[in-house]
Structures are given as C-alpha cells and as structure tokens.
Enzyme design. Structure first.
Site, short mmCIF file in Angstrom:
data_model
loop_
_atom_site.label_atom_id
_atom_site.label_comp_id
_atom_site.label_asym_id
_atom_site.label_seq_id
_atom_site.Cartn_x
_atom_site.Cartn_y
_atom_site.Cartn_z
CE LYS A 27 -2.02 2.68 2.92
NZ LYS A 27 -1.90 3.92 2.13
CD GLU A 75 9.58 12.54 11.96
OE1 GLU A 75 8.44 12.07 12.13
OE2 GLU A 75 10.48 11.93 11.38
CB CYS A 126 12.83 8.90 8.28
SG CYS A 126 14.01 8.01 7.26
CD GLU A 163 13.51 0.87 9.27
OE1 GLU A 163 14.01 1.97 9.55
OE2 GLU A 163 14.04 -0.20 9.56
#
Ligand code: NAD
Length: 492
Positions: free
Chosen positions: A183, A393, A294, A259
């Site tokens: 996906k 983040e 990331c 992850e």
C-alpha cells in the site's frame, strides 16, 4: 531538457492485482500535486473486500507459481531484469514520480532511480545466499536452521521517497521468496503502479507483487488485519507504527518491521577537520527534500567555539536553494507535501519564536505564487530541549541549534527521550568519535558524514520509538524470512 508539462503527463491509476490494473470498487480520494496544490487525480480507495482479493491473489501466486519453490537464482534473475527495465524507463518513471511528489525531476533521475535499480540488484543477489545455518551438534545429529518465506508480506510505505521506499520494502520481501501486497501512501500512489507493470514485463509471476491504494484507516488497516498476511513491513510515522502493532496484536500476532520517525542530532566538535564540509553535510541533511526525510539531521549540537562560523556557512548554503515546481529541471528545493503539513511546520516555528527562540534564518513560508506549499530554510537558535521544535519530528526544513562547551554536555544534549533513528558526529579525534558512537542510542551513527548514499548494503533501523527491526542490508532479507529449527538423529 528535463522540464515537462504536468498536465500532459500520463500515469497509471487504480490497484494492481494478479498482474494487472484493477478499477476501484468504492470511494475515491482527490490527489493533489505539492508543487502547485492542484488536484490532478482521483484515487480509488480499496475496501476490505478488495484488500481480501489482493491478499488472496498473492496467496495463490505464492502457492502455485515457482517464485518461492523454484531455484532462488531464478527469482534473482527476474529481479535483475526488473532493475534493468526500471533504468530503461527512467525518464517516464521520473516524470510520474516528480508529478505528484516532493521530488524534483532532476533528483529522481540522478539519485532515486539509480538507487532503486541498484538496491533491487543487491536484494536479488541475496536470494540464493541466505538459506539458513547448520548448528554445532553431536556427530550423530544434524541441526539445521532453515530460512523460509512467510508467504504474503504486507508492505506499507510513506510519501517522502515513493519509489525508493517502495523498493526498500518490497525488494527484500520478494528476494526472500514472499509474495507482496504494497500500500503506497495515498498522497503519492502512482509510480509504484508503473514499477509493478515493469515487474510483470521482467517475468515476475502475476500475483507475486500486488498494490492496493487507499487511506491508512481503511485500506492499510484492512491489510494489516487480514488473516492471510504473514508479516507486516511498515515505514511511516511513530503514531501509525503503534496503530499497526495494535492491528497485528489483534489479528494473530504478525511479526512487524517498523521504520518510524526520528529527531536526529548532529554533534559537531570544534576540532572537526573541515568546517566547510561539515556545513555542506548539515545543510544537505536538513534541506534535502525540504527536510521531509526520516533521518533529517534536524538537531545541530555544536561546540560553542565554532557555532558562529558554522551557522554563517550553513546560512550561505541555504541562500543557494532553488525552489520551484518538481517538473522544472532547475528546481533543487522541494515543496512541502501538503498545505496542512506546511501549516504544522509553521505553527511549531511560530510557537518557538513565541517562547523566546530566534530565527537565525527563515521562519516563514516561501511565496512562489504558483499555489504550492514551500517553506524557507529555517535555523532556530536560543532553543531548549523542552521546546516542541527540539523534541518533536517537524518533517520540514527546520534546524534547531544548541551549543555546548565540553564533550559530556554535548553528548547529554544529543540524547533524545524517545527517538533513536540516526545521528552524526563530526570530529578529528578518533577516540572522541568512538566514545560518541558508544554513547548515542541510535540505529545508525555517521562519523564525519551524514545521510544515506548507496547504503542498501548495510542495515538501517531505529531504536526506541524510531522502530523495530531492520530494512536494507542482508538483514532486511532475513527479516522477511522465518527460521525453522530442525534436529535429525541419525545415530546407529
Ligand atoms: P504516516 O504514518 O502518516 O503514513 C505512512 C503510511 O501508513 C501511509 O501509506 C498511510 O496511508 C499508512 N497508514 C496510516 N494509518 C494507517 C493504519 N492505521 N494502518 C495501516 N496503514 C496506515 O507517515 P507519512 O506521513 O506518510 O510519512 C512520514 C513519516 O514517515 C515520518 O514520521 C518519517 O520519519 C517516517 N519515515 C521513516 C523512515 C525510516 O526509514 N525510519 C523513512 C521514511 C519516512
């Protein structure tokens, strides 16, 4: 000339099941181009029934084709042919990728596609080299550890590097002999479809690589909970990673590779050999893909003696950005993926300024006039570890700066209460570098460099809230296998 007209760029749409494009069966979602905010497609959302069809196709292909049962070398050959086709079709793939993502067309061609092709070749080479192990036993016993594919691996990808993230997820799963249902992110769904068509052209049996499109809450959740899925491999935010662990726990305890997000420090000591090189490395790590990475090195922790000089050099590099639409060859600075994401970035920056932080550079949107979402390279000084900008983040081009005097203080600032994805250390003192490597709790630590290049050869993965398990490296192939222990007694 790489410039192209976004309104005249063809791309496949739909799901990809059993070796072909399949139309939607229900709701659809508007998809916007980040470069100008225009809606350019309607994406079908796969219902639970369509997800079931994709997983059933994958199960059937896994059982009936020779992907898993034939010589691993045979699937390696197909994967290598697939990599060749990706390179042959690089222009077309780059246009599809650049059209609806934050990736400038020039970068897709120069970096993402060569990386994807070589990464697939690396995983292909692992196919016939990672079979298992022979255990040390008595001489009249044989102890074997046999690696087997799970069957169907559900892979879920984020939007920030659609092609390379898709390959990172599916490459090791396929090399291990699994069938895959991917996906992609609903914000960048189309380039994966072209990859799947090329896989069929390369000779991959129909049904081994399937794609379902849709939102996380409908399609992603149904995929993770499907009883036919043997393992889930996910890349995305920490919050979604937690939802996926819950879905796994509630639907049969499927193994997960996660992850997730990060807030990675870059620790610069005053003895770093070449401050220009350090500045380039830091600027690239926070400005590449406009910080939507990331492993973005978003926290600069710098020894006070060199702070002023380093910030000066970083801000000079930030002035050289060339923002623009991803379909213009001249563009080197990416748009932000969506208006809501840009609002989030700006709100964290404004809160920081309201709490006493200062913008050394940037601190505002870039108005390019074309309707896209762009944010100025931003360096925040006068911040503390408690502030949201330093803790959370941001996923944008925002670098926070904290200064230290001695090593212990620097290492204490580099530590993060929950994230542990990556870190950078810059120093000419080998012992100091190694002390920092030992001290920093992160899945990857770079010394006198930062960021991934052709690092598919070594594993990547986060500690703590940054994830579980490894992507890339041979460890990623092993992560897509389960290991059966066999003990044979052949005593007389
Ligand atoms: P996201 O978590 O919002 O979405 C990622 C994917 O998960 C999308 O395909 C989404 O549709 C799907 N999803 C959402 N909810 C789901 C659910 N309940 N069940 C199943 N699937 C669901 O992340 P994003 O905004 O696409 O990507 C940015 C995030 O990804 C950042 O946090 C970034 O750090 C992280 N990321 C991590 C790595 C890494 O290697 N550690 C690499 C790239 C991005």
């Amino acid at each position: 000339m790489l410039d192209f007209d976004p309104n005249q760029t063809p791309f496949p749409n739909g799901h990809f099941i059993g070796g072909q494009l399949v139309n939607g069966d229900g709701d659809a979602l508007e998809v916007r181009r980040p470069s100008d905010g225009q809606i350019y497609a309607e994406l079908p959302i796969a219902s639970a029934a369509l997800v079931d069809r994709a997983v059933s196709n994958a199960q059937a292909a896994f059982q009936r084709s020779d992907w898993a049962t034939g010589a691993p070398r045979a699937r390696a050959r197909i994967m290598r042919r697939w990599a060749d086709l990706i390179e042959t079709h690089s222009g077309e793939l780059a246009r599809i990728e650049a059209l609806g993502s934050t990736r400038p067309v020039k970068d897709v061609l120069a970096v993402d596609i060569p990386y994807a092709a070589d990464c697939l070749r690396f995983f292909a080479e692992c196919a016939d080299k990672l079979g298992g192990d022979v255990a040390a036993t008595r001489s009249d016993q044989l102890g074997l550890v046999i690696g087997e594919p799970y069957g169907v691996v559900a892979t879920i990808a984020p939007w920030n590097f659609p092609i390379t993230q898709a390959v990172t997820k599916i490459g090791p799963a396929l090399a291990a002999g699994n069938a895959v249902v991917l996906k992609p992110s609903e914000m960048t769904p189309f380039s994966a479809l072209r990859l799947a068509q090329l896989a069929i052209e390369a000779g991959m049996p129909a049904g081994i690589f399937n794609i379902v499109q849709g939102t996380g809450s409908v399609t992603g959740d149904a995929l993770c909970r499907h009883p036919g899925v043997g393992k889930i491999s996910f890349t995305g935010s920490t919050r979604t990673g937690a939802a996926i662990m819950t879905a796994s726990a509630e639907s049969g305890i499927k193994p997960v590779t996660l992850e997730l997000g990060g807030k990675s420090p870059q620790l610069v000591f005053a003895d770093a050999a070449d401050l220009d090189k350090v500045a380039r490395s830091i600027a690239q790590s926070i400005l590449g893909n406009a910080g939507q990475v990331c492993i973005a090195g978003s926290r600069l922790i710098v020894q006070r003696k060199v702070q002023a000089e380093l910030l000066e050099r970083i801000s000079q590099l930030a002035q050289a950005i060339r923002p623009g639409p991803t379909w213009a060859e001249a563009t080197s600075y990416s748009p932000i993926i969506s208006a809501p994401q840009m609002n989030r970035i700006d709100s964290i920056v404004q809160n920081t300024l309201g709490q006493g932080g200062e913008a050394f550079i940037g601190g505002q949107r870039l108005e390019l006039g074309a309707g896209g979402a762009f944010y100025a390279p931003t360096v925040l000084i006068g911040v503390t570890s408690e502030m949201e900008a330093v803790r959370e983040e941001i996923f944008g081009p925002v670098l926070t700066v904290q200064a230290f005097d001695d090593e212990a203080e620097g290492l204490a600032l580099a530590a993060h209460p929950c994230y542990g994805l990556a870190a950078g250390v810059y120093t000419a003192d080998l012992s100091r570098a190694l002390r920092a490597v030992r001290s920093i709790k992160a899945g990857t630590v770079w010394v006198n460099r930062y960021g991934r290049t052709a690092d598919y050869v070594i594993p990547t993965g986060g500690f703590h809230s940054s994830g579980i398990g490894k992507d890339l490296g041979r460890q990623a192939v092993e992560a897509n296998m389960r290991f059966k222990s066999v003990l044979v007694d052949f005593s007389a």
